[in-house]
Design a protein around this motif. Sequence first.
Motif, PDB file in Angstrom:
ATOM      1  N   LEU A  68       0.740  -1.309  -0.155  1.00  0.00           N
ATOM      2  CA  LEU A  68      -0.099   0.071  -0.250  1.00  0.00           C
ATOM      3  C   LEU A  68       0.840   1.278   0.099  1.00  0.00           C
ATOM      4  O   LEU A  68       0.586   2.263  -0.533  1.00  0.00           O
ATOM      5  N   VAL A  69       2.101   1.207   0.647  1.00  0.00           N
ATOM      6  CA  VAL A  69       2.737   2.233   0.457  1.00  0.00           C
ATOM      7  C   VAL A  69       4.160   2.433  -0.151  1.00  0.00           C
ATOM      8  O   VAL A  69       4.976   3.158  -0.327  1.00  0.00           O
ATOM      9  N   SER A 100       4.173   2.694  12.820  1.00  0.00           N
ATOM     10  CA  SER A 100       4.686   3.293  13.984  1.00  0.00           C
ATOM     11  C   SER A 100       3.672   4.711  14.034  1.00  0.00           C
ATOM     12  O   SER A 100       3.774   5.440  12.845  1.00  0.00           O
ATOM     13  N   VAL A 101       3.048   4.947  14.802  1.00  0.00           N
ATOM     14  CA  VAL A 101       1.960   6.202  15.042  1.00  0.00           C
ATOM     15  C   VAL A 101       2.342   6.974  16.207  1.00  0.00           C
ATOM     16  O   VAL A 101       1.400   7.095  17.164  1.00  0.00           O
ATOM     17  N   MET A 108       4.264   9.481  10.980  1.00  0.00           N
ATOM     18  CA  MET A 108       3.994   7.950  10.896  1.00  0.00           C
ATOM     19  C   MET A 108       5.110   7.213   9.882  1.00  0.00           C
ATOM     20  O   MET A 108       5.418   7.750   8.741  1.00  0.00           O
ATOM     21  N   SER A 109       5.330   6.092  10.295  1.00  0.00           N
ATOM     22  CA  SER A 109       6.085   5.473   9.396  1.00  0.00           C
ATOM     23  C   SER A 109       5.921   3.818   9.501  1.00  0.00           C
ATOM     24  O   SER A 109       5.165   3.226  10.344  1.00  0.00           O
ATOM     25  N   LYS A 138      12.577   2.824   9.473  1.00  0.00           N
ATOM     26  CA  LYS A 138      11.309   4.053   9.553  1.00  0.00           C
ATOM     27  C   LYS A 138      11.366   4.689   8.148  1.00  0.00           C
ATOM     28  O   LYS A 138      11.834   5.512   7.709  1.00  0.00           O
ATOM     29  N   PHE A 139      10.338   4.096   7.680  1.00  0.00           N
ATOM     30  CA  PHE A 139       9.759   4.443   6.077  1.00  0.00           C
ATOM     31  C   PHE A 139       8.544   5.490   6.384  1.00  0.00           C
ATOM     32  O   PHE A 139       7.543   4.885   6.788  1.00  0.00           O
ATOM     33  N   PRO A 140       8.910   6.600   5.941  1.00  0.00           N
ATOM     34  CA  PRO A 140       7.660   7.644   6.205  1.00  0.00           C
ATOM     35  C   PRO A 140       6.515   7.347   5.196  1.00  0.00           C
ATOM     36  O   PRO A 140       6.665   7.011   4.130  1.00  0.00           O
ATOM     37  N   ILE A 141       5.363   7.322   5.878  1.00  0.00           N
ATOM     38  CA  ILE A 141       4.016   6.962   4.908  1.00  0.00           C
ATOM     39  C   ILE A 141       2.924   7.871   5.092  1.00  0.00           C
ATOM     40  O   ILE A 141       1.848   7.837   4.443  1.00  0.00           O
ATOM     41  N   TYR A 142       3.437   9.165   5.714  1.00  0.00           N
ATOM     42  CA  TYR A 142       2.040  10.152   5.892  1.00  0.00           C
ATOM     43  C   TYR A 142       1.644  10.713   4.266  1.00  0.00           C
ATOM     44  O   TYR A 142       0.418  10.565   4.050  1.00  0.00           O
TER      45      TYR A 142
END
Length: 152
Positions: A68-69, A100-101, A108-109, A138-142
Amino acid sequence: MKIQTRVFGEIEISEEKVIRFENGIIGFPELKRFVLLHDLEQGTDAGIRFLQSLEEPGFALPVMDPLLVKPDYDLEFSDSLRAQVGEVTLENLLVLVTVSVPSDLKKMSVNLQGPVVINKEEQRGCQLIMEGAHYPVKFPIYDILQAGKAGV
């Protein structure tokens, strides 16, 4: 059986929904029995689901499909993976990454380096560390999720 959960309160689940993690998960080797939960309104296609421990009601890991990301996410199969979850196929394989929220949602990642792998037929799972893979913890997804909501 009835279980107590952190996110959904007390719920009823069937024994065949229990996923066994022989070696636990990273940082929690004593937790071996989990169930995958989602918001009923969103169904199984919910972006974020929860890997809920049956031994520790307060422990629920938010997880999601890495595709999804990161549509080009590629899981590395190894003999040790097969030893932990059995023979996997495209039909019985479920790959999830932990989410991670933090309080600042813009940070968020997901952890692309430590996926959770589940054999849906055998209800066996494990968490891997993909050695040598160039995936971040930690892959940023926001921004990716916001763009998806906007239909971009």
